[in-house]
Design a protein around this motif. Structure first.
Motif, PDB file in Angstrom:
ATOM      1  N   TYR A  25       0.840  -1.199   0.000  1.00  0.00           N
ATOM      2  CA  TYR A  25       0.000   0.000   0.000  1.00  0.00           C
ATOM      3  C   TYR A  25       0.867   1.238   0.000  1.00  0.00           C
ATOM      4  O   TYR A  25       1.816   1.333   0.763  1.00  0.00           O
ATOM      5  N   GLY A  26       0.532   2.195  -0.858  1.00  0.00           N
ATOM      6  CA  GLY A  26       1.354   3.400  -0.972  1.00  0.00           C
ATOM      7  C   GLY A  26       2.672   3.072  -1.628  1.00  0.00           C
ATOM      8  O   GLY A  26       3.734   3.500  -1.203  1.00  0.00           O
ATOM      9  N   THR A  27       2.601   2.311  -2.701  1.00  0.00           N
ATOM     10  CA  THR A  27       3.797   1.756  -3.347  1.00  0.00           C
ATOM     11  C   THR A  27       4.720   2.802  -3.942  1.00  0.00           C
ATOM     12  O   THR A  27       5.904   2.536  -4.135  1.00  0.00           O
ATOM     13  N   GLY A  28       4.208   3.986  -4.228  1.00  0.00           N
ATOM     14  CA  GLY A  28       5.058   5.027  -4.816  1.00  0.00           C
ATOM     15  C   GLY A  28       5.650   4.563  -6.134  1.00  0.00           C
ATOM     16  O   GLY A  28       4.931   4.114  -7.022  1.00  0.00           O
ATOM     17  N   THR A  29       6.953   4.621  -6.258  1.00  0.00           N
ATOM     18  CA  THR A  29       7.610   4.233  -7.503  1.00  0.00           C
ATOM     19  C   THR A  29       7.855   2.730  -7.595  1.00  0.00           C
ATOM     20  O   THR A  29       8.461   2.255  -8.546  1.00  0.00           O
ATOM     21  N   GLY A  30       7.380   1.975  -6.609  1.00  0.00           N
ATOM     22  CA  GLY A  30       7.400   0.517  -6.684  1.00  0.00           C
ATOM     23  C   GLY A  30       8.671  -0.177  -6.267  1.00  0.00           C
ATOM     24  O   GLY A  30       8.820  -1.374  -6.496  1.00  0.00           O
ATOM     25  N   ALA A  31       9.594   0.510  -5.622  1.00  0.00           N
ATOM     26  CA  ALA A  31      10.884  -0.106  -5.275  1.00  0.00           C
ATOM     27  C   ALA A  31      10.707  -1.351  -4.405  1.00  0.00           C
ATOM     28  O   ALA A  31      11.294  -2.400  -4.693  1.00  0.00           O
ATOM     29  N   PHE A  32       9.893  -1.258  -3.349  1.00  0.00           N
ATOM     30  CA  PHE A  32       9.689  -2.419  -2.485  1.00  0.00           C
ATOM     31  C   PHE A  32       8.924  -3.512  -3.224  1.00  0.00           C
ATOM     32  O   PHE A  32       9.281  -4.690  -3.145  1.00  0.00           O
ATOM     33  N   ALA A  33       7.886  -3.128  -3.954  1.00  0.00           N
ATOM     34  CA  ALA A  33       7.080  -4.116  -4.683  1.00  0.00           C
ATOM     35  C   ALA A  33       7.932  -4.895  -5.682  1.00  0.00           C
ATOM     36  O   ALA A  33       7.826  -6.120  -5.794  1.00  0.00           O
ATOM     37  N   LYS A  64      12.195  -6.558 -15.731  1.00  0.00           N
ATOM     38  CA  LYS A  64      11.699  -7.862 -16.201  1.00  0.00           C
ATOM     39  C   LYS A  64      11.100  -8.688 -15.055  1.00  0.00           C
ATOM     40  O   LYS A  64      11.252  -9.901 -14.997  1.00  0.00           O
ATOM     41  N   VAL A  65      10.410  -7.966 -14.148  1.00  0.00           N
ATOM     42  CA  VAL A  65       9.698  -8.610 -13.049  1.00  0.00           C
ATOM     43  C   VAL A  65       8.225  -8.666 -13.453  1.00  0.00           C
ATOM     44  O   VAL A  65       7.550  -7.644 -13.440  1.00  0.00           O
ATOM     45  N   GLU A  66       7.773  -9.843 -13.842  1.00  0.00           N
ATOM     46  CA  GLU A  66       6.438  -9.976 -14.436  1.00  0.00           C
ATOM     47  C   GLU A  66       5.339 -10.323 -13.437  1.00  0.00           C
ATOM     48  O   GLU A  66       4.170 -10.287 -13.787  1.00  0.00           O
ATOM     49  N   ASN A  67       5.684 -10.646 -12.228  1.00  0.00           N
ATOM     50  CA  ASN A  67       4.694 -11.071 -11.240  1.00  0.00           C
ATOM     51  C   ASN A  67       4.289  -9.928 -10.309  1.00  0.00           C
ATOM     52  O   ASN A  67       3.777 -10.154  -9.223  1.00  0.00           O
ATOM     53  N   VAL A  68       4.509  -8.682 -10.747  1.00  0.00           N
ATOM     54  CA  VAL A  68       4.116  -7.500  -9.998  1.00  0.00           C
ATOM     55  C   VAL A  68       3.154  -6.694 -10.864  1.00  0.00           C
ATOM     56  O   VAL A  68       3.423  -6.486 -12.048  1.00  0.00           O
ATOM     57  N   ARG A  69       2.045  -6.286 -10.264  1.00  0.00           N
ATOM     58  CA  ARG A  69       1.144  -5.384 -10.986  1.00  0.00           C
ATOM     59  C   ARG A  69       0.819  -4.212 -10.072  1.00  0.00           C
ATOM     60  O   ARG A  69       0.895  -4.319  -8.854  1.00  0.00           O
ATOM     61  N   PHE A  70       0.473  -3.099 -10.690  1.00  0.00           N
ATOM     62  CA  PHE A  70       0.212  -1.874  -9.944  1.00  0.00           C
ATOM     63  C   PHE A  70      -1.211  -1.413 -10.209  1.00  0.00           C
ATOM     64  O   PHE A  70      -1.653  -1.366 -11.347  1.00  0.00           O
ATOM     65  N   GLU A  71      -1.915  -1.099  -9.130  1.00  0.00           N
ATOM     66  CA  GLU A  71      -3.330  -0.686  -9.192  1.00  0.00           C
ATOM     67  C   GLU A  71      -3.514   0.648  -8.487  1.00  0.00           C
ATOM     68  O   GLU A  71      -2.897   0.893  -7.491  1.00  0.00           O
ATOM     69  N   GLU A  94      10.986  -9.802  -7.179  1.00  0.00           N
ATOM     70  CA  GLU A  94      12.203 -10.495  -7.606  1.00  0.00           C
ATOM     71  C   GLU A  94      12.328 -11.874  -6.957  1.00  0.00           C
ATOM     72  O   GLU A  94      13.008 -12.741  -7.484  1.00  0.00           O
ATOM     73  N   THR A  95      11.668 -12.060  -5.822  1.00  0.00           N
ATOM     74  CA  THR A  95      11.723 -13.356  -5.134  1.00  0.00           C
ATOM     75  C   THR A  95      10.810 -14.384  -5.787  1.00  0.00           C
ATOM     76  O   THR A  95      10.872 -15.558  -5.467  1.00  0.00           O
ATOM     77  N   GLY A  96       9.927 -13.914  -6.666  1.00  0.00           N
ATOM     78  CA  GLY A  96       8.935 -14.788  -7.281  1.00  0.00           C
ATOM     79  C   GLY A  96       7.569 -14.664  -6.637  1.00  0.00           C
ATOM     80  O   GLY A  96       6.604 -15.279  -7.086  1.00  0.00           O
ATOM     81  N   ALA A  97       7.464 -13.864  -5.563  1.00  0.00           N
ATOM     82  CA  ALA A  97       6.179 -13.656  -4.896  1.00  0.00           C
ATOM     83  C   ALA A  97       5.220 -12.920  -5.836  1.00  0.00           C
ATOM     84  O   ALA A  97       5.651 -12.158  -6.701  1.00  0.00           O
ATOM     85  N   ASN A  98       3.925 -13.150  -5.666  1.00  0.00           N
ATOM     86  CA  ASN A  98       2.903 -12.385  -6.370  1.00  0.00           C
ATOM     87  C   ASN A  98       2.725 -11.075  -5.634  1.00  0.00           C
ATOM     88  O   ASN A  98       2.433 -11.079  -4.435  1.00  0.00           O
ATOM     89  N   VAL A  99       2.871  -9.954  -6.322  1.00  0.00           N
ATOM     90  CA  VAL A  99       2.850  -8.653  -5.660  1.00  0.00           C
ATOM     91  C   VAL A  99       1.878  -7.712  -6.363  1.00  0.00           C
ATOM     92  O   VAL A  99       1.853  -7.642  -7.593  1.00  0.00           O
ATOM     93  N   VAL A 100       1.099  -6.996  -5.552  1.00  0.00           N
ATOM     94  CA  VAL A 100       0.248  -5.924  -6.045  1.00  0.00           C
ATOM     95  C   VAL A 100       0.675  -4.657  -5.322  1.00  0.00           C
ATOM     96  O   VAL A 100       0.652  -4.601  -4.086  1.00  0.00           O
ATOM     97  N   GLY A 101       1.077  -3.649  -6.084  1.00  0.00           N
ATOM     98  CA  GLY A 101       1.416  -2.351  -5.523  1.00  0.00           C
ATOM     99  C   GLY A 101       0.236  -1.416  -5.721  1.00  0.00           C
ATOM    100  O   GLY A 101      -0.284  -1.305  -6.829  1.00  0.00           O
ATOM    101  N   VAL A 102      -0.201  -0.766  -4.669  1.00  0.00           N
ATOM    102  CA  VAL A 102      -1.371   0.111  -4.709  1.00  0.00           C
ATOM    103  C   VAL A 102      -0.949   1.530  -4.376  1.00  0.00           C
ATOM    104  O   VAL A 102      -0.205   1.750  -3.414  1.00  0.00           O
TER     105      VAL A 102
END
Length: 100
Positions: A54-62, A93-100, A67-75
């Motif tokens: 939550y509050g992902t900003g520019t997505g650095a943490f997400a 090239k991190v494909e398992n992260v999406r931003f909403e 990168e670990t392979g976890a499914n991530v949603v940045g809001v």
């Protein structure tokens, strides 16, 4: 909402509606991607996890979590931040992260 009630959403995200402001955000905030990776490690985030940032900003943490392979949603409330974060994830090239 009552007229005397403070609307805390009124100012949400307005500081970061300009893509030029967003592009300099990480430098101004001194965000260090390696520190984000270390935090992900300390939290034990791994491939089998789902993460909401939550509050992902520019997505650095997400992205670091992704990168670990976890499914991530940045809001985030800022469309400009979300667009910037999406580009960063694609570049990394991190494909398992999406931003909403």
């Amino acid at each position: 909402m009552q007229p005397w009630t403070y609307n805390e959403f009124r100012h949400g995200g307005v500081d970061f509606d300009d893509p030029k402001q967003v592009a300099t955000y990480e430098a101004r905030q001194q965000i260090n991607v390696e520190q984000e990776r270390k935090l992900v490690g300390r939290l034990g985030i791994a491939r089998q996890h789902s993460v909401i940032d939550y509050g992902t900003g520019t997505g650095a943490f997400a992205i670091a979590a992704g990168e670990t392979g976890a499914n991530v949603v940045g809001v985030d409330i800022s469309p400009a931040m979300l667009a910037f974060a999406t580009c960063k994830a694609q570049e990394a090239k991190v494909e398992n992260v999406r931003f909403e």
